[in-house]
Structure formats: structure tokens, C-alpha cells
Design an enzyme around this catalytic site. Structure first.
Site, PDB file in Angstrom:
ATOM      1  N   ASP A  49     -29.896  -9.083   5.307  1.00 28.76           N
ATOM      2  CA  ASP A  49     -30.551  -9.602   6.514  1.00 28.76           C
ATOM      3  C   ASP A  49     -29.549 -10.265   7.450  1.00 28.76           C
ATOM      4  O   ASP A  49     -29.661 -10.152   8.674  1.00 28.76           O
ATOM      5  CB  ASP A  49     -31.645 -10.603   6.112  1.00 28.76           C
ATOM      6  CG  ASP A  49     -32.620 -10.017   5.120  1.00 28.76           C
ATOM      7  OD1 ASP A  49     -33.397  -9.136   5.506  1.00 28.76           O
ATOM      8  OD2 ASP A  49     -32.578 -10.420   3.950  1.00 28.76           O
TER       9      ASP A  49
ATOM     10  N   VAL B  72     -36.394  -9.269  -4.353  1.00 33.65           N
ATOM     11  CA  VAL B  72     -35.088  -9.625  -4.904  1.00 33.65           C
ATOM     12  C   VAL B  72     -35.061 -11.015  -5.524  1.00 33.65           C
ATOM     13  O   VAL B  72     -34.553 -11.205  -6.635  1.00 33.65           O
ATOM     14  CB  VAL B  72     -33.994  -9.494  -3.817  1.00 33.65           C
ATOM     15  CG1 VAL B  72     -32.713 -10.170  -4.266  1.00 33.65           C
ATOM     16  CG2 VAL B  72     -33.734  -8.035  -3.517  1.00 33.65           C
TER      17      VAL B  72
ATOM     18  N   VAL C 122     -31.244   4.813  -3.407  1.00 31.24           N
ATOM     19  CA  VAL C 122     -30.403   3.633  -3.229  1.00 31.24           C
ATOM     20  C   VAL C 122     -29.308   3.584  -4.289  1.00 31.24           C
ATOM     21  O   VAL C 122     -28.123   3.388  -3.980  1.00 31.24           O
ATOM     22  CB  VAL C 122     -31.252   2.352  -3.266  1.00 31.24           C
ATOM     23  CG1 VAL C 122     -30.376   1.120  -3.049  1.00 31.24           C
ATOM     24  CG2 VAL C 122     -32.352   2.401  -2.207  1.00 31.24           C
TER      25      VAL C 122
ATOM     26  N   SER D 138     -33.171  -4.837  -6.727  1.00 29.11           N
ATOM     27  CA  SER D 138     -34.568  -4.415  -6.772  1.00 29.11           C
ATOM     28  C   SER D 138     -35.476  -5.518  -6.235  1.00 29.11           C
ATOM     29  O   SER D 138     -35.227  -6.709  -6.414  1.00 29.11           O
ATOM     30  CB  SER D 138     -34.963  -4.042  -8.198  1.00 29.11           C
ATOM     31  OG  SER D 138     -34.196  -2.947  -8.653  1.00 29.11           O
ATOM     32  N   ASN D 139     -36.555  -5.097  -5.599  1.00 28.86           N
ATOM     33  CA  ASN D 139     -37.461  -6.026  -4.932  1.00 28.86           C
ATOM     34  C   ASN D 139     -38.645  -6.448  -5.791  1.00 28.86           C
ATOM     35  O   ASN D 139     -39.035  -5.719  -6.698  1.00 28.86           O
ATOM     36  CB  ASN D 139     -37.973  -5.384  -3.636  1.00 28.86           C
ATOM     37  CG  ASN D 139     -36.957  -5.454  -2.518  1.00 28.86           C
ATOM     38  OD1 ASN D 139     -36.421  -6.518  -2.252  1.00 28.86           O
ATOM     39  ND2 ASN D 139     -36.692  -4.335  -1.865  1.00 28.86           N
TER      40      ASN D 139
ATOM     41  N   HIS E 219     -35.387 -13.165   0.748  1.00 32.26           N
ATOM     42  CA  HIS E 219     -35.252 -11.823   1.312  1.00 32.26           C
ATOM     43  C   HIS E 219     -36.669 -11.282   1.470  1.00 32.26           C
ATOM     44  O   HIS E 219     -37.160 -10.482   0.677  1.00 32.26           O
ATOM     45  CB  HIS E 219     -34.427 -10.925   0.375  1.00 32.26           C
ATOM     46  CG  HIS E 219     -34.325  -9.503   0.855  1.00 32.26           C
ATOM     47  ND1 HIS E 219     -33.791  -9.147   2.071  1.00 32.26           N
ATOM     48  CD2 HIS E 219     -34.700  -8.337   0.270  1.00 32.26           C
ATOM     49  CE1 HIS E 219     -33.834  -7.841   2.214  1.00 32.26           C
ATOM     50  NE2 HIS E 219     -34.392  -7.320   1.132  1.00 32.26           N
TER      51      HIS E 219
ATOM     52  N   ARG F 151     -42.785  -6.678  -0.165  1.00 33.21           N
ATOM     53  CA  ARG F 151     -41.960  -6.377  -1.331  1.00 33.21           C
ATOM     54  C   ARG F 151     -42.523  -7.014  -2.594  1.00 33.21           C
ATOM     55  O   ARG F 151     -42.338  -6.506  -3.697  1.00 33.21           O
ATOM     56  CB  ARG F 151     -40.537  -6.897  -1.097  1.00 33.21           C
ATOM     57  CG  ARG F 151     -39.810  -6.264   0.089  1.00 33.21           C
ATOM     58  CD  ARG F 151     -38.454  -6.908   0.283  1.00 33.21           C
ATOM     59  NE  ARG F 151     -37.693  -6.350   1.396  1.00 33.21           N
ATOM     60  CZ  ARG F 151     -37.709  -6.829   2.632  1.00 33.21           C
ATOM     61  NH1 ARG F 151     -38.474  -7.896   2.913  1.00 33.21           N
ATOM     62  NH2 ARG F 151     -36.979  -6.275   3.574  1.00 33.21           N
TER      63      ARG F 151
END
Length: 312
Positions: A152, A121, A11, A118-119, A179, A87
Site C-alpha cells: 500500500d 495479511v 501470485v 496470504s490474506n 493491510h 480480504r
């Protein structure tokens, strides 16, 4: 404009390439725990820049090389196994990573705008803000932004576009809140050309389809990178060029729908100082409850990280 990208995995490298391709920085610094990966990506992207009309320097570096960054993109994360279904399972490990990374980054670039991808989030963006508060003793909420439901919302508008036969950029419809699994569409205020979009069961199903699409991609290839990279590019370009775009991003919520002290996505005006304004979208009673549920979910994720386990 100096931009640093922290975490050069699948990513982070895609984000770095997109930012360089669009010429959004004069200097782009890539930091990764394994430096030879960042070094190889920096060379590859720098050579690709020769095929663009822009002139910029792309290099790898240590944390001190990020000094005087205008924007810092946080893409560092603990690995997410393909079998993982939430997540939020990454939060405890990612908080540890942020406690290591954010203080030196802040020391070297005290005026930077932080963009977190980064999750999870929302919870992690909140934790990054808390770390910054601890080290600066003030509340720079406008300069700590999570990509949130911008991604999303793009997925949802893509589905609406196909069903309505209208270009996605002409559809004013947002996914708001977390998210994550509790996200919802603000369909009561969704419009095309000033005309409200009917919130029928088909549209509600599209919300679920948009939500599931991320997991479909992840389970097949182990990550999602293209949509998030362009989401970051939208945020960065709005900052760099002071475009004041309205973007659904994760920021500190202070009283909206009776929610406070939590990061969630609401439409925000994004410009050179970060978030210039949070838009208080008119929600119906069901959507207000959905937003409050999102806050409850995110706060529970954070609380679970700080509760002692039975083994302690």
C-alpha cells in the site's frame, strides 16, 4: 540460501520468478497442492535462469523437500471470488490451511524466517505466529513477517510521485496499520528531503485512491501479483544481504500506541535475522486513534473466526 515458496498460483509463481531472476537463492523449492503445476512452473523458471547471470536450482517438491529452508514464503490461500469485497472473508479457511501447512514446514525448517502474503495479511500473520508458538513454545516474532502495508505504501508513493514530480524512492511516506480498509497514511511525519509533506485533502484522497486501486485490479483480473512480488523481493533481499532496509511490514505489536498482541504494519529494520527493530513512528493524535482502530478491526476478524455460529 534455500528459499521455499508455498502455493504456486498466479501470485506464488510470480514471486518465484522474481526471486530466481534476482538470484536471491541457491535453491528454490516450489510447493503446491497440485504438484504438476509447481513442476511446470519450476521447469519454466529454471529455463529462464539460463538467461540470467546467476546459478541456482529451481525444483518442485513435497513439504519434506523444503527441509532446511532459510526463508519460507507463504502464498497458499483459499480462492478469493471476484465478488468478494473484504480480504477478511478468507480468514477462517486460511487458518485451516495454515494449521495444515505450518507444523510440517516448521518441523523441516525450525530456523526459517516466514514471510506471509496470504490474506487477510495481518490476522493471518498473527495466527501463523500462534501456530509456531504452539509447536516451539517460544516467541519468534522477529521471524514471522507479513508483507502488510509495504504494498500500500508503494501505491501511495506512486501517486505522490506523480503529483509532486519527485521520484517515489525519494519520498518518505508510509501507509501503516492494517493491510485493509482501516489502513491510514502517517502524513504527519511524511517527508521529502527533510521537508514535511502537507497533509492536505488531495493527499488524503490519494490514500483512498491507493486503497481502491487494489480492488480495481482484482475485479478486472482476479488477483494482484506484480507489486506484491516486488514487495517480497525487497524483504527477501534485505534478509539475504542483511541490508537493514526500513520497510513497513506486518509484525507483532507490543505496546506501540497502547496496542499489544496484534500484528499490524509499522516501519521495521529488516536484515538477516528477520526484524531487527520496530520503529516507533511519531504519530499525531488522529493517527494514533487510526492505528488503534486498525488493531480493533484485526482482533475482531480473529475473534469472529472462533465464535460458534448459530447453527452449532
Amino acid at each position: 540460501m534455500k528459499i521455499s515458496v508455498i502455493g504456486i498460483g498466479k501470485v506464488g509463481s510470480t514471486i518465484s520468478f522474481v526471486l530466481a531472476k534476482e538470484g536471491l537463492a541457491s535453491e528454490l523449492v516450489l510447493y503446491n497442492r497440485t504438484r504438476n503445476i509447481a513442476h511446470a512452473e519450476a521447469i519454466d523458471i529454471q529455463q529462464a535462469v539460463a538467461l540470467t547471470p546467476y546459478r541456482l536450482m529451481v525444483r518442485d517438491g513435497d513439504l519434506e523437500d523444503t527441509a532446511r529452508s532459510d526463508i519460507i514464503v507463504i502464498a497458499a490461500s483459499a480462492p478469493m471470488p471476484k465478488q468478494m469485497q473484504a480480504r477478511s472473508a478468507l480468514l477462517a479457511k486460511n487458518i485451516q490451511i495454515m494449521n495444515t501447512l505450518i507444523p510440517p514446514l516448521l518441523q523441516h525448517s525450525p530456523n526459517a524466517i516466514f514471510i506471509n502474503i496470504s490474506n487477510p495479511v495481518d490476522a493471518l500473520t498473527y495466527e501463523i505466529l500462534q501456530i509456531i508458538r504452539q509447536h516451539t513454545h517460544h516467541n519468534p516474532w522477529q521471524r514471522v513477517i507479513g508483507t502488510g502495508t509495504l504494498i500500500d505504501s508503494a501505491r501511495f508513493r506512486d501517486l505522490l510521485s506523480a503529483q509532486l514530480g519527485i521520484h517515489s524512492s525519494d519520498i518518505n511516506a508510509y501507509i501503516l496499520g492494517e493491510h485493509g480498509d482501516s489502513q491510514f497514511a502517517a502524513l504527519s511525519s511524511a517527508m521529502i528531503g527533510g521537508e514535511l509533506i502537507d497533509a492536505n485533502p488531495l493527499r488524503q484522497q490519494m490514500v483512498e485512491d491507493a486503497k481502491r486501486s487494489a480492488w480495481t485490479i482484482f475485479q478486472a483480473k482476479g488477483y494482484t501479483n506484480y507489486t506484491v512480488a516486488l514487495a517480497v523481493e525487497m524483504i527477501v533481499s534485505s534478509i539475504v544481504e542483511d541490508l537493514r532496509h526500513t520497510l513497513p511490514v506486518s509484525v507483532l505489536i507490543d505496546g506501540y500506541c497502547d496496542v499489544s498482541d496484534c500484528c499490524l504494519s509499522v516501519p521495521c529494520i529488516v536484515g538477516q535475522d528477520g526484524v531487527h527493530r520496530r520503529i516507533k513512528t511519531q504519530l499525531n493524535a488522529e493517527e494514533v486513534r487510526a492505528f488503534q482502530k486498525c488493531a480493533h478491526q484485526v482482533k475482531q476478524q480473529i475473534q469472529a473466526c472462533y465464535q460458534p455460529s448459530a447453527e452449532d
